[in-house]
Motif scaffolding. Sequence first.
Motif, mmCIF file in Angstrom:
data_model
loop_
_atom_site.group_PDB
_atom_site.id
_atom_site.type_symbol
_atom_site.label_atom_id
_atom_site.label_comp_id
_atom_site.label_asym_id
_atom_site.label_seq_id
_atom_site.Cartn_x
_atom_site.Cartn_y
_atom_site.Cartn_z
ATOM 1 N N THR A 22 0.836 -1.201 0.000
ATOM 2 C CA THR A 22 0.000 0.000 0.000
ATOM 3 C C THR A 22 0.868 1.247 0.000
ATOM 4 O O THR A 22 2.048 1.206 0.342
ATOM 5 C CB THR A 22 -0.926 0.033 1.229
ATOM 6 O OG1 THR A 22 -0.136 -0.046 2.423
ATOM 7 C CG2 THR A 22 -1.911 -1.129 1.204
ATOM 8 N N VAL A 28 -3.602 3.075 0.761
ATOM 9 C CA VAL A 28 -4.037 3.080 -0.636
ATOM 10 C C VAL A 28 -3.400 1.898 -1.367
ATOM 11 O O VAL A 28 -2.173 1.763 -1.368
ATOM 12 C CB VAL A 28 -3.654 4.394 -1.344
ATOM 13 C CG1 VAL A 28 -4.071 4.347 -2.812
ATOM 14 C CG2 VAL A 28 -4.298 5.578 -0.642
ATOM 15 N N PRO A 60 -6.272 3.698 -8.425
ATOM 16 C CA PRO A 60 -7.341 3.360 -7.476
ATOM 17 C C PRO A 60 -8.115 4.599 -7.044
ATOM 18 O O PRO A 60 -7.605 5.723 -7.089
ATOM 19 C CB PRO A 60 -6.572 2.768 -6.295
ATOM 20 C CG PRO A 60 -5.278 3.521 -6.305
ATOM 21 C CD PRO A 60 -4.946 3.718 -7.767
ATOM 22 N N HIS A 61 -9.347 4.384 -6.607
ATOM 23 C CA HIS A 61 -10.139 5.451 -5.998
ATOM 24 C C HIS A 61 -9.528 5.746 -4.630
ATOM 25 O O HIS A 61 -9.432 4.869 -3.781
ATOM 26 C CB HIS A 61 -11.582 4.972 -5.856
ATOM 27 C CG HIS A 61 -12.512 5.990 -5.293
ATOM 28 N ND1 HIS A 61 -13.847 5.719 -5.040
ATOM 29 C CD2 HIS A 61 -12.340 7.290 -4.925
ATOM 30 C CE1 HIS A 61 -14.445 6.789 -4.550
ATOM 31 N NE2 HIS A 61 -13.542 7.754 -4.456
ATOM 32 N N HIS A 62 -9.122 6.996 -4.409
ATOM 33 C CA HIS A 62 -8.482 7.344 -3.141
ATOM 34 C C HIS A 62 -8.537 8.855 -2.941
ATOM 35 O O HIS A 62 -9.086 9.587 -3.766
ATOM 36 C CB HIS A 62 -7.030 6.876 -3.116
ATOM 37 C CG HIS A 62 -6.134 7.597 -4.099
ATOM 38 N ND1 HIS A 62 -6.234 7.435 -5.470
ATOM 39 C CD2 HIS A 62 -5.119 8.490 -3.912
ATOM 40 C CE1 HIS A 62 -5.331 8.187 -6.082
ATOM 41 N NE2 HIS A 62 -4.661 8.850 -5.156
ATOM 42 N N LYS A 84 -6.146 12.417 -1.625
ATOM 43 C CA LYS A 84 -4.806 12.943 -1.401
ATOM 44 C C LYS A 84 -4.893 14.164 -0.501
ATOM 45 O O LYS A 84 -5.764 15.020 -0.690
ATOM 46 C CB LYS A 84 -4.116 13.333 -2.711
ATOM 47 C CG LYS A 84 -3.593 12.160 -3.522
ATOM 48 C CD LYS A 84 -2.846 12.644 -4.757
ATOM 49 C CE LYS A 84 -2.357 11.468 -5.603
ATOM 50 N NZ LYS A 84 -1.677 11.936 -6.853
ATOM 51 N N GLU A 107 -10.370 14.313 -3.686
ATOM 52 C CA GLU A 107 -10.774 12.941 -3.957
ATOM 53 C C GLU A 107 -10.452 12.596 -5.401
ATOM 54 O O GLU A 107 -10.822 13.311 -6.321
ATOM 55 C CB GLU A 107 -12.274 12.764 -3.699
ATOM 56 C CG GLU A 107 -12.764 11.339 -3.895
ATOM 57 C CD GLU A 107 -14.223 11.146 -3.517
ATOM 58 O OE1 GLU A 107 -14.702 10.005 -3.538
ATOM 59 O OE2 GLU A 107 -14.895 12.166 -3.210
ATOM 60 N N PRO A 129 -1.209 10.089 0.050
ATOM 61 C CA PRO A 129 -2.339 9.262 -0.383
ATOM 62 C C PRO A 129 -3.088 8.702 0.827
ATOM 63 O O PRO A 129 -2.481 8.293 1.815
ATOM 64 C CB PRO A 129 -1.671 8.138 -1.192
ATOM 65 C CG PRO A 129 -0.279 8.603 -1.464
ATOM 66 C CD PRO A 129 0.089 9.497 -0.332
ATOM 67 N N ASP A 187 -6.503 6.093 1.861
ATOM 68 C CA ASP A 187 -7.535 5.150 1.453
ATOM 69 C C ASP A 187 -8.872 5.861 1.261
ATOM 70 O O ASP A 187 -9.196 6.818 1.971
ATOM 71 C CB ASP A 187 -7.668 4.078 2.546
ATOM 72 C CG ASP A 187 -8.906 3.227 2.387
ATOM 73 O OD1 ASP A 187 -8.889 2.294 1.569
ATOM 74 O OD2 ASP A 187 -9.913 3.519 3.081
ATOM 75 N N ARG A 188 -9.684 5.385 0.358
ATOM 76 C CA ARG A 188 -10.903 6.116 -0.026
ATOM 77 C C ARG A 188 -11.897 6.239 1.127
ATOM 78 O O ARG A 188 -12.584 7.254 1.248
ATOM 79 C CB ARG A 188 -11.572 5.462 -1.226
ATOM 80 C CG ARG A 188 -12.208 4.121 -0.957
ATOM 81 C CD ARG A 188 -12.805 3.530 -2.232
ATOM 82 N NE ARG A 188 -13.460 2.260 -1.969
ATOM 83 C CZ ARG A 188 -14.733 2.143 -1.627
ATOM 84 N NH1 ARG A 188 -15.481 3.224 -1.483
ATOM 85 N NH2 ARG A 188 -15.262 0.965 -1.416
ATOM 86 N N GLY A 205 -10.355 8.579 3.695
ATOM 87 C CA GLY A 205 -10.439 9.934 3.157
ATOM 88 C C GLY A 205 -11.802 10.560 3.377
ATOM 89 O O GLY A 205 -11.922 11.749 3.681
ATOM 90 N N ASP A 251 -11.757 -0.495 2.353
ATOM 91 C CA ASP A 251 -12.175 -1.017 1.066
ATOM 92 C C ASP A 251 -11.239 -2.087 0.548
ATOM 93 O O ASP A 251 -11.577 -2.847 -0.350
ATOM 94 C CB ASP A 251 -12.308 0.112 0.043
ATOM 95 C CG ASP A 251 -10.993 0.806 -0.213
ATOM 96 O OD1 ASP A 251 -10.241 1.040 0.742
ATOM 97 O OD2 ASP A 251 -10.707 1.127 -1.377
#
Length: 209
Positions: A21, A26, A32-34, A36, A51, A106, A108-109, A112, A202
């Motif tokens: 990760t 992430v 990937p959807h994440h 910052k 996003e 970064p 994780d979605r 975040g 996720d």
Amino acid sequence: MTRAKAAAHRTPAGRVQVQHTLGFGVPATSDPHHFKVLIPKSSTGKVQISEYLGLQSASADTAVIDRVLLDRPRWTAIRAEVQRAFNARLTAHGLKPSAWKIGENPVDRLLGKELCVLAWAVEQMEASKIPVAVRNWLALRPEERWWLFGMTAMATGGVMDAGKGWRIALQHALGDVAQSDLLGTRARRGRNDRDDNRPSLDLFGDDTA
């Protein structure tokens, strides 16, 4: 291997292979959807949370959504507790922890989304109330934070939407001392259930919220 698999899986030789990760959880996969978190080098520069929809975006024009800008003192007031909470979740799932640094971070979605809820709450809050907001945020379950993100993002989730609708509601809800006491009582009452049914990132499930 699907995303529903655990972050760690066994190779044919029986060795445990931990998923790599980046930043705060992430997955090191293609686009990937994440989120910052951009922390400028200047000590007076604002911190931006954006996003990145990745492969889920409908077009290049909608691939990135700038969610919030935080004055540096407000970011400083929340960063340590957020880092501690996120790293506890990552470590519990066998993922490496991280730390905020100058530049791009970064996230994780789902983490975040949770961060945005707190950032939206404190973006215009009196400085003296921010510690209360952090405690209230910590008392919320992850799925409660995800729901609050979804409700806020639908109408007032952009970087220019400060002081509107759900953004104001979050400010009052998390900055209210009475709400802190209420959430603390509920958190203590449901701690056993929360320990047994801890929501996953996720990386470990098929949540598409």
